[in-house]
Design a protein around this motif. Sequence first.
Motif, mmCIF file in Angstrom:
data_model
loop_
_atom_site.group_PDB
_atom_site.id
_atom_site.type_symbol
_atom_site.label_atom_id
_atom_site.label_comp_id
_atom_site.label_asym_id
_atom_site.label_seq_id
_atom_site.Cartn_x
_atom_site.Cartn_y
_atom_site.Cartn_z
ATOM 1 N N LYS A 1 33.095 8.771 13.993
ATOM 2 C CA LYS A 1 34.163 8.541 14.974
ATOM 3 C C LYS A 1 35.436 8.042 14.310
ATOM 4 N N LYS A 2 35.286 7.410 13.146
ATOM 5 C CA LYS A 2 36.442 6.937 12.397
ATOM 6 C C LYS A 2 37.024 8.021 11.485
ATOM 7 N N GLY A 3 36.428 9.207 11.550
ATOM 8 C CA GLY A 3 36.917 10.319 10.743
ATOM 9 C C GLY A 3 36.488 10.270 9.294
ATOM 10 N N LEU A 4 35.448 9.510 9.012
ATOM 11 C CA LEU A 4 34.978 9.380 7.628
ATOM 12 C C LEU A 4 33.953 10.456 7.294
ATOM 13 N N ASN A 5 33.862 10.793 6.025
ATOM 14 C CA ASN A 5 32.920 11.804 5.556
ATOM 15 C C ASN A 5 31.565 11.145 5.318
ATOM 16 N N VAL A 6 30.535 11.571 6.043
ATOM 17 C CA VAL A 6 29.229 10.910 6.005
ATOM 18 C C VAL A 6 28.125 11.903 5.663
ATOM 19 N N VAL A 7 27.222 11.483 4.785
ATOM 20 C CA VAL A 7 26.038 12.278 4.476
ATOM 21 C C VAL A 7 24.805 11.386 4.578
ATOM 22 N N THR A 8 23.670 11.994 4.778
ATOM 23 C CA THR A 8 22.407 11.266 4.715
ATOM 24 C C THR A 8 21.646 11.757 3.489
ATOM 25 N N GLY A 9 20.665 10.989 3.072
ATOM 26 C CA GLY A 9 19.920 11.412 1.893
ATOM 27 C C GLY A 9 18.953 10.351 1.430
ATOM 28 N N LYS A 10 18.515 10.503 0.207
ATOM 29 C CA LYS A 10 17.488 9.646 -0.383
ATOM 30 C C LYS A 10 18.076 8.975 -1.625
ATOM 31 N N THR A 11 18.017 7.657 -1.672
ATOM 32 C CA THR A 11 18.528 6.950 -2.843
ATOM 33 C C THR A 11 17.376 6.386 -3.676
ATOM 34 N N LYS B 1 0.814 -1.219 0.000
ATOM 35 C CA LYS B 1 0.000 0.000 0.000
ATOM 36 C C LYS B 1 0.846 1.268 0.000
ATOM 37 N N ASN B 2 2.121 1.135 -0.315
ATOM 38 C CA ASN B 2 3.030 2.272 -0.313
ATOM 39 C C ASN B 2 2.975 2.983 -1.667
ATOM 40 N N LYS B 3 2.127 4.005 -1.779
ATOM 41 C CA LYS B 3 1.961 4.715 -3.048
ATOM 42 C C LYS B 3 3.126 5.648 -3.365
ATOM 43 N N SER B 4 3.889 6.016 -2.330
ATOM 44 C CA SER B 4 5.016 6.929 -2.553
ATOM 45 C C SER B 4 6.230 6.213 -3.148
ATOM 46 N N ASN B 5 6.261 4.878 -3.048
ATOM 47 C CA ASN B 5 7.395 4.054 -3.487
ATOM 48 C C ASN B 5 8.660 4.285 -2.664
ATOM 49 N N LEU B 6 8.539 5.042 -1.555
ATOM 50 C CA LEU B 6 9.683 5.292 -0.684
ATOM 51 C C LEU B 6 9.658 4.315 0.489
ATOM 52 N N PHE B 7 10.807 3.709 0.757
ATOM 53 C CA PHE B 7 10.917 2.744 1.842
ATOM 54 C C PHE B 7 11.985 3.231 2.818
ATOM 55 N N ASP B 8 11.583 3.406 4.068
ATOM 56 C CA ASP B 8 12.446 4.043 5.063
ATOM 57 C C ASP B 8 13.408 3.068 5.721
ATOM 58 N N SER B 9 14.572 3.592 6.102
ATOM 59 C CA SER B 9 15.492 2.861 6.970
ATOM 60 C C SER B 9 15.094 3.135 8.420
ATOM 61 N N SER B 10 15.731 2.467 9.352
ATOM 62 C CA SER B 10 15.481 2.707 10.772
ATOM 63 C C SER B 10 16.242 3.954 11.212
ATOM 64 N N PRO B 11 15.561 4.997 11.696
ATOM 65 C CA PRO B 11 16.269 6.207 12.139
ATOM 66 C C PRO B 11 17.285 5.917 13.245
ATOM 67 N N LYS B 12 16.921 5.053 14.189
ATOM 68 C CA LYS B 12 17.813 4.757 15.318
ATOM 69 C C LYS B 12 19.063 4.019 14.860
ATOM 70 N N LEU B 13 18.890 2.944 14.080
ATOM 71 C CA LEU B 13 20.040 2.173 13.604
ATOM 72 C C LEU B 13 20.909 3.008 12.668
ATOM 73 N N SER B 14 20.275 3.810 11.820
ATOM 74 C CA SER B 14 21.033 4.679 10.905
ATOM 75 C C SER B 14 21.857 5.700 11.678
ATOM 76 N N ALA B 15 21.300 6.234 12.755
ATOM 77 C CA ALA B 15 22.016 7.210 13.578
ATOM 78 C C ALA B 15 23.219 6.568 14.268
ATOM 79 N N ILE B 16 23.038 5.343 14.757
ATOM 80 C CA ILE B 16 24.143 4.608 15.384
ATOM 81 C C ILE B 16 25.276 4.423 14.382
ATOM 82 N N ILE B 17 24.920 3.991 13.172
ATOM 83 C CA ILE B 17 25.917 3.756 12.123
ATOM 84 C C ILE B 17 26.618 5.058 11.726
ATOM 85 N N LYS B 18 25.849 6.116 11.568
ATOM 86 C CA LYS B 18 26.444 7.403 11.191
ATOM 87 C C LYS B 18 27.453 7.864 12.236
#
Length: 256
Positions: A157-167, A135-152
């Motif tokens: 912390k490793k000094g890597l360049n990180v961005v968030t966005g929509k793929t 029933k997802n008419k937008s065709n957008l499928f979300d990641s987990s905000p909490k898990l994504s924040a942990i990963i980011k």
Amino acid sequence: MYKHIALSELKKHLKLSKTYKIDAFVVYGGYNEGYYKKQFLLSLKNRPVKIEKLRDDFIKKILSVKVGNKRIWFCVEYGGARLSEFLHFASMLGSKKNILIGTCGGLRKGVDKFTIMVPNCSYSTDSSSHMYIRKNKSNLFDSSPKLSAIIKNLLLKKGLNVVTGKTITCQAMVGETWGDVVNWNKKGFDGVEMEASTVFAVSKHFKVPAAAILQVADNLIEKEIVMSESYLEKKKKLKKIRKEMMKVAIEAIFNP
């Protein structure tokens, strides 16, 4: 039909014990299976690891490891068809975190060569996502905000360049045209990949937190592809960053 197979039936079919369960599922979106399985095991070298053999022919390609008290499934998949089935099985078997590691083609101008994208969501152009969230008419499928924040945070912390966005998930890479790239850029997509929406959709169906760690390998909007001289010049450093991405996925699994 298949979507309604009971857990007991699944375990019997896959030749797993009645008490079998897993704690996390990690997939590398690519094709060099032997290399990435080796890198995954190297990422675990400071932890107690036991490699387990899976007996069923269909899931034998999955690397199953006990890491301390956690069982992790790892596989390498190119696109979403078989991946959706492995995700389905892993989620039924108790996975608490599903993580995609891989690459994406950049659709945002000016993005640094060695940027890592942690997508908030992915737009699906494939069928596997829609079979799970119909029933997802937008065709957008979300990641987990909490898990994504942990990963980011772990990446930063490793000094890597990180961005968030929509793929956008497109599983026909060599079918992409310059017109597609320009259109995706205009619509606000930041990267194009082959697996994220499948990971997010199947995981959401089973209420399992899911996230993706995607290296911006070639920046398509700047007319760079994997055969470009600029891409070939940075391949060595890209490999080093992917090793760090693998380590972050492991850390995220053990993060409360």
